[in-house]
Design a protein around this motif. Structure first.
Motif, PDB file in Angstrom:
ATOM      1  N   THR A  70      -3.509   9.991  -4.598  1.00  0.00           N
ATOM      2  CA  THR A  70      -3.341   8.699  -3.729  1.00  0.00           C
ATOM      3  C   THR A  70      -4.537   8.865  -2.992  1.00  0.00           C
ATOM      4  O   THR A  70      -5.044   9.584  -2.329  1.00  0.00           O
ATOM      5  CB  THR A  70      -2.173   9.291  -2.605  1.00  0.00           C
ATOM      6  OG1 THR A  70      -0.906   9.676  -3.413  1.00  0.00           O
ATOM      7  CG2 THR A  70      -1.961   8.322  -1.749  1.00  0.00           C
ATOM      8  N   SER A 130      -0.736   1.627   7.353  1.00  0.00           N
ATOM      9  CA  SER A 130      -0.452   1.583   5.779  1.00  0.00           C
ATOM     10  C   SER A 130      -1.249   2.639   5.006  1.00  0.00           C
ATOM     11  O   SER A 130      -0.540   3.252   4.228  1.00  0.00           O
ATOM     12  CB  SER A 130      -0.595   0.199   5.382  1.00  0.00           C
ATOM     13  OG  SER A 130      -1.796   0.007   4.771  1.00  0.00           O
ATOM     14  N   LYS A 131      -2.377   2.912   5.152  1.00  0.00           N
ATOM     15  CA  LYS A 131      -3.071   3.882   4.297  1.00  0.00           C
ATOM     16  C   LYS A 131      -2.657   5.245   4.936  1.00  0.00           C
ATOM     17  O   LYS A 131      -2.768   6.160   4.148  1.00  0.00           O
ATOM     18  CB  LYS A 131      -4.624   3.523   4.521  1.00  0.00           C
ATOM     19  CG  LYS A 131      -5.127   2.147   3.853  1.00  0.00           C
ATOM     20  CD  LYS A 131      -4.687   1.992   2.420  1.00  0.00           C
ATOM     21  CE  LYS A 131      -5.596   2.780   1.438  1.00  0.00           C
ATOM     22  NZ  LYS A 131      -5.305   2.815  -0.101  1.00  0.00           N
ATOM     23  N   PHE A 146       2.406  10.421   2.934  1.00  0.00           N
ATOM     24  CA  PHE A 146       3.394  10.607   1.643  1.00  0.00           C
ATOM     25  C   PHE A 146       2.823  11.695   0.532  1.00  0.00           C
ATOM     26  O   PHE A 146       3.442  12.499   0.045  1.00  0.00           O
ATOM     27  CB  PHE A 146       3.676   9.308   1.260  1.00  0.00           C
ATOM     28  CG  PHE A 146       4.095   9.107  -0.315  1.00  0.00           C
ATOM     29  CD1 PHE A 146       5.166   9.999  -0.642  1.00  0.00           C
ATOM     30  CD2 PHE A 146       3.213   8.432  -1.201  1.00  0.00           C
ATOM     31  CE1 PHE A 146       5.541   9.752  -1.968  1.00  0.00           C
ATOM     32  CE2 PHE A 146       3.743   8.550  -2.665  1.00  0.00           C
ATOM     33  CZ  PHE A 146       4.818   9.126  -2.932  1.00  0.00           C
ATOM     34  N   ASN A 204       0.915  -1.304   0.111  1.00  0.00           N
ATOM     35  CA  ASN A 204       0.017   0.003   0.000  1.00  0.00           C
ATOM     36  C   ASN A 204       0.887   1.107  -0.043  1.00  0.00           C
ATOM     37  O   ASN A 204       0.410   2.121  -0.625  1.00  0.00           O
ATOM     38  CB  ASN A 204      -1.003  -0.157   1.308  1.00  0.00           C
ATOM     39  CG  ASN A 204      -1.833  -1.294   1.293  1.00  0.00           C
ATOM     40  OD1 ASN A 204      -1.843  -1.820   0.392  1.00  0.00           O
ATOM     41  ND2 ASN A 204      -2.516  -1.389   2.358  1.00  0.00           N
ATOM     42  N   HIS A 205       2.031   1.318   0.643  1.00  0.00           N
ATOM     43  CA  HIS A 205       2.827   2.454   0.757  1.00  0.00           C
ATOM     44  C   HIS A 205       4.097   2.380   0.170  1.00  0.00           C
ATOM     45  O   HIS A 205       4.242   2.990  -0.896  1.00  0.00           O
ATOM     46  CB  HIS A 205       3.025   2.929   2.156  1.00  0.00           C
ATOM     47  CG  HIS A 205       4.169   3.859   2.388  1.00  0.00           C
ATOM     48  ND1 HIS A 205       3.934   5.176   1.587  1.00  0.00           N
ATOM     49  CD2 HIS A 205       5.211   4.141   2.811  1.00  0.00           C
ATOM     50  CE1 HIS A 205       4.924   5.911   2.069  1.00  0.00           C
ATOM     51  NE2 HIS A 205       5.946   5.263   2.609  1.00  0.00           N
ATOM     52  N   ALA A 249       0.068   5.974   5.942  1.00  0.00           N
ATOM     53  CA  ALA A 249       1.528   6.261   5.599  1.00  0.00           C
ATOM     54  C   ALA A 249       1.239   6.756   4.175  1.00  0.00           C
ATOM     55  O   ALA A 249       2.007   7.644   3.604  1.00  0.00           O
ATOM     56  CB  ALA A 249       2.375   4.994   5.495  1.00  0.00           C
ATOM     57  N   GLN A 250       0.609   6.109   3.322  1.00  0.00           N
ATOM     58  CA  GLN A 250       0.274   6.556   1.841  1.00  0.00           C
ATOM     59  C   GLN A 250      -0.351   8.040   2.028  1.00  0.00           C
ATOM     60  O   GLN A 250       0.288   8.715   1.307  1.00  0.00           O
ATOM     61  CB  GLN A 250      -0.885   5.849   1.411  1.00  0.00           C
ATOM     62  CG  GLN A 250      -0.583   4.815   0.720  1.00  0.00           C
ATOM     63  CD  GLN A 250      -1.709   4.229  -0.199  1.00  0.00           C
ATOM     64  OE1 GLN A 250      -2.772   3.254   0.220  1.00  0.00           O
ATOM     65  NE2 GLN A 250      -1.636   4.214  -1.673  1.00  0.00           N
ATOM     66  N   GLY A 255      -6.249   6.995   0.081  1.00  0.00           N
ATOM     67  CA  GLY A 255      -6.171   6.811   1.477  1.00  0.00           C
ATOM     68  C   GLY A 255      -7.387   6.238   1.706  1.00  0.00           C
ATOM     69  O   GLY A 255      -7.941   5.428   1.177  1.00  0.00           O
ATOM     70  N   SER A 282      11.231   5.539   3.796  1.00  0.00           N
ATOM     71  CA  SER A 282      10.540   4.697   2.733  1.00  0.00           C
ATOM     72  C   SER A 282      11.865   4.764   1.520  1.00  0.00           C
ATOM     73  O   SER A 282      11.913   3.907   0.876  1.00  0.00           O
ATOM     74  CB  SER A 282       9.497   5.749   2.129  1.00  0.00           C
ATOM     75  OG  SER A 282       8.559   5.547   3.082  1.00  0.00           O
TER      76      SER A 282
END
Length: 317
Positions: free
Chosen positions: A153, A184-185, A191, A128-129, A187-188, A155, A303
């Motif tokens: 992106t 994980s979402k 980002f 995911n990320h 983090a997306q 989320g 990352s």
């Protein structure tokens, strides 16, 4: 804000034409990603479905073609859990412009045990990320060579109540699938906002926009016989939930608007109008923990380390 005032005029069923443009949708063969691809194909654009599964991608392409006469849709083999494969996938795109990538693909595990990629990364965080982070690295030259391109992106509302553990990004301690998915979402999304700050600092015209689909359920999603079948029983059981949430066709609307609407700006968060769970897409206030620049900088550095390279954002001449 001018763009907020124009929100009611956007018609999710009458999208602006986009002939000559090219869009990549990760996970475009199923779920929300399928409907993002279907709706974008209706604008006349070329749509590339990024997917590991060629058979499912072919089924999605056939489904889109049955609903959008003359649709220009093709498949790109893309495995976000395998970071080392992503450069070759981008090389295989064979496009001279990329107007947007919709980072939509995702893995959601409901039960233990914890799973890892071949690189030893927790599967949901990796796919995911990290996969999208690395994909953006390889797509950046093409995106930045395309004026006013966009990185959208996707989320999740599940990220709203989560916080990152920067010392345990792979959930090696006290693994809980739903929490790990939400992180994980998150983090997306962090980002996506950090990416926009860096694009602005680099003087790029490329925009980074963050969206989420609200509550999007299969039982409220219209059937697409080659991709998704909804039984009468599922439809009836889902009807009461329709007061609170929506199907995946509607869940695609924020990402589609973020891709197409000329009034969208980088650094915005788009989601459903009604309590962030259902309805037409609108700008939302950015959740406070998504604007934490210290966490964002640490996540970016981690990352880079975990994917083996930085994401360079030098503007195209």
């Amino acid at each position: 804000m001018p763009s907020a005032l124009k929100t009611p005029s956007w018609d999710v069923h009458r999208l602006p034409p986009a002939e000559g443009k090219s869009f990549l949708v990760t996970g475009g063969n199923a779920g929300i990603g399928y409907f993002v691809a279907e709706q974008l194909a209706g604008t006349g654009a070329t749509v590339v479905l990024g997917s590991r599964d060629e058979a499912k991608a072919k089924a999605a392409i056939a489904s889109i073609g049955s609903r959008v006469p003359g649709a220009k849709v093709r498949h790109l083999r893309l495995d976000l859990a395998d970071v080392t494969s992503l450069k070759a996938s981008v090389d295989a795109l064979r496009l001279d412009r990329l107007d947007a990538v919709v980072h939509n693909a995702g893995v959601a595990l409901d039960h233990p045990p914890r799973r890892e990629t071949k690189d030893g990364h927790e599967l949901m965080f990796a796919t995911n990320h990290l996969g999208h982070f690395a994909l953006t690295r390889w797509l950046a030259p093409l995106l930045m060579a395309t004026p006013k391109s966009r990185i959208v992106t996707t989320g999740s509302f599940a990220a709203k109540s989560e916080r990152l553990d920067l010392d345990d990004l792979h959930s090696t301690h006290d693994y809980q699938p739903k929490r790990t998915y939400g992180r994980s979402k998150l983090a997306q999304m962090i980002f996506g906002f950090e990416l926009d700050r860096r694009l602005r600092a680099a003087g790029s015209t490329t925009l980074s926009v963050v969206v989420h689909p609200g509550g999007a359920l299969d039982s409220l999603t219209p059937s697409r016989p080659l991709v998704h079948d909804r039984t009468t029983g599922e439809r009836l059981r889902g009807l009461p939930l329709g007061l609170l949430v929506q199907g995946k066709e509607a869940g695609a609307w924020p990402a589609v608007r973020a891709t197409l609407d000329p009034d969208v700006r980088g650094g915005q968060l788009w989601g459903p109008r009604v309590f962030g769970l259902r309805g037409k897409p609108m700008i939302e206030p950015v959740w406070s923990h998504l604007a934490d620049t210290t966490t964002a900088a640490r996540l970016w550095a981690a990352s880079c380390d975990l994917t083996g390279g930085d994401l360079a954002l030098a503007p195209h001449d």
